[in-house]
Write a protein that holds these residues in place. Structure first.
Motif, mmCIF file in Angstrom:
data_model
loop_
_atom_site.group_PDB
_atom_site.id
_atom_site.type_symbol
_atom_site.label_atom_id
_atom_site.label_comp_id
_atom_site.label_asym_id
_atom_site.label_seq_id
_atom_site.Cartn_x
_atom_site.Cartn_y
_atom_site.Cartn_z
ATOM 1 N N ASN A 159 0.830 -1.199 0.000
ATOM 2 C CA ASN A 159 0.000 0.000 0.000
ATOM 3 C C ASN A 159 0.872 1.259 0.000
ATOM 4 O OD1 ASN A 159 -2.239 1.573 0.127
ATOM 5 N ND2 ASN A 159 -2.840 0.993 2.168
ATOM 6 N N LEU A 160 1.917 1.264 0.815
ATOM 7 C CA LEU A 160 2.805 2.424 0.879
ATOM 8 C C LEU A 160 3.612 2.590 -0.411
ATOM 9 C CD1 LEU A 160 4.003 2.221 4.577
ATOM 10 C CD2 LEU A 160 2.279 3.732 3.586
ATOM 11 N N ILE A 161 3.979 1.477 -1.039
ATOM 12 C CA ILE A 161 4.673 1.555 -2.332
ATOM 13 C C ILE A 161 3.740 2.172 -3.384
ATOM 14 C CG2 ILE A 161 5.590 0.172 -4.239
ATOM 15 C CD1 ILE A 161 6.729 -1.720 -2.076
ATOM 16 N N GLY A 162 2.485 1.736 -3.400
ATOM 17 C CA GLY A 162 1.512 2.307 -4.330
ATOM 18 C C GLY A 162 1.278 3.783 -4.083
ATOM 19 N N MET A 163 1.245 4.167 -2.811
ATOM 20 C CA MET A 163 1.061 5.575 -2.475
ATOM 21 C C MET A 163 2.271 6.394 -2.919
ATOM 22 S SD MET A 163 -0.454 7.112 1.004
ATOM 23 C CE MET A 163 0.844 7.391 2.144
ATOM 24 N N GLY A 164 3.475 5.845 -2.754
ATOM 25 C CA GLY A 164 4.676 6.539 -3.211
ATOM 26 C C GLY A 164 4.707 6.712 -4.719
ATOM 27 N N ILE A 165 4.275 5.688 -5.444
ATOM 28 C CA ILE A 165 4.210 5.781 -6.906
ATOM 29 C C ILE A 165 3.198 6.844 -7.326
ATOM 30 C CG2 ILE A 165 3.526 4.535 -9.003
ATOM 31 C CD1 ILE A 165 4.716 2.006 -7.695
ATOM 32 N N LEU A 166 2.049 6.871 -6.653
ATOM 33 C CA LEU A 166 1.029 7.876 -6.970
ATOM 34 C C LEU A 166 1.562 9.290 -6.730
ATOM 35 C CD1 LEU A 166 -1.958 8.418 -7.745
ATOM 36 C CD2 LEU A 166 -2.431 8.455 -5.302
ATOM 37 N N ILE A 167 2.229 9.496 -5.607
ATOM 38 C CA ILE A 167 2.786 10.815 -5.302
ATOM 39 C C ILE A 167 3.837 11.201 -6.338
ATOM 40 C CG2 ILE A 167 4.215 12.063 -3.636
ATOM 41 C CD1 ILE A 167 2.703 10.521 -1.434
ATOM 42 N N ALA A 168 4.702 10.260 -6.706
ATOM 43 C CA ALA A 168 5.755 10.557 -7.680
ATOM 44 C C ALA A 168 5.185 10.887 -9.056
ATOM 45 C CB ALA A 168 6.717 9.378 -7.779
ATOM 46 N N LEU A 169 4.057 10.286 -9.415
ATOM 47 C CA LEU A 169 3.489 10.529 -10.735
ATOM 48 C C LEU A 169 2.613 11.776 -10.798
ATOM 49 C CD1 LEU A 169 2.527 6.904 -11.804
ATOM 50 C CD2 LEU A 169 4.430 8.280 -12.632
ATOM 51 N N VAL A 170 1.970 12.130 -9.685
ATOM 52 C CA VAL A 170 1.016 13.241 -9.727
ATOM 53 C C VAL A 170 1.658 14.570 -9.347
ATOM 54 C CG1 VAL A 170 -1.125 14.149 -8.736
ATOM 55 C CG2 VAL A 170 -0.966 11.761 -9.358
ATOM 56 N N ASN A 171 2.594 14.581 -8.419
ATOM 57 C CA ASN A 171 3.131 15.856 -7.949
ATOM 58 C C ASN A 171 3.703 16.740 -9.049
ATOM 59 O OD1 ASN A 171 2.346 15.754 -5.327
ATOM 60 N ND2 ASN A 171 4.294 15.077 -4.525
ATOM 61 N N PRO A 172 4.392 16.213 -10.082
ATOM 62 C CA PRO A 172 4.850 17.126 -11.156
ATOM 63 C C PRO A 172 3.705 17.774 -11.938
ATOM 64 C CG PRO A 172 6.076 15.076 -11.225
ATOM 65 C CD PRO A 172 4.980 14.884 -10.237
#
Length: 147
Positions: free
Chosen positions: A128-141
């Motif tokens: 779950n935390l890995i998925g959340m990190g991927i989401l943050i990395a893809l959306v923040n830019p």
């Protein structure tokens, strides 16, 4: 009558009517391939989880275990299945460039991580935390392009 400004020498060749170039162009809205794939997995995964919780709910009455309270088990399955609607709704919101979709996905990730912690599913917490990190990395830019 209303077109006097077009041929007026004092106008220096400018029209009274606005040009399309006068308007600011909206920010570029591209999800990108990785974010599109992640949102697709989230949305399809939510549908699959909802279906699995409904199947499990229908099978609870077939349990012959005296230690299982069927009423409580059904309520628990309905609550957990209902939580799967949040990633579905917020995933569609993010697909439509809404900030509440991104923020809601992060909150639902955290809520599901807390529930997994209460059930002792530590591997699921890590995923779950890995998925959340991927989401943050893809959306923040692209966060400024969201409504």
């Amino acid at each position: 009558m209303g077109f006097e400004g077009l041929n007026n020498p004092n106008n220096s060749g400018k029209s009274k009517f606005p040009n399309i170039e006068d308007y600011a162009s909206p920010p570029e809205r591209k999800l990108g391939g990785c974010l599109t794939l992640l949102l697709f997995v989230i949305i399809v995964g939510s549908f699959i989880n909802i279906f699995l919780f409904l199947v499990a709910y229908s099978q609870v009455s077939n349990l012959n275990d005296p230690y299982v309270n069927i009423g409580q088990t059904r309520v628990l399955l309905l609550c957990l299945g209902g939580l799967q609607f949040f990633p579905l709704i917020f995933g569609v919101g993010l697909w439509n460039y809404k900030r509440w979709g991104y923020q809601g996905l992060l909150v639902s990730y955290m809520l599901i991580a807390v529930i997994n912690f209460l059930f002792g599913e530590y591997t699921q917490i890590a995923l779950n935390l890995i998925g959340m990190g991927i989401l943050i990395a893809l959306v923040n830019p692209r966060y400024n392009a969201l409504d």
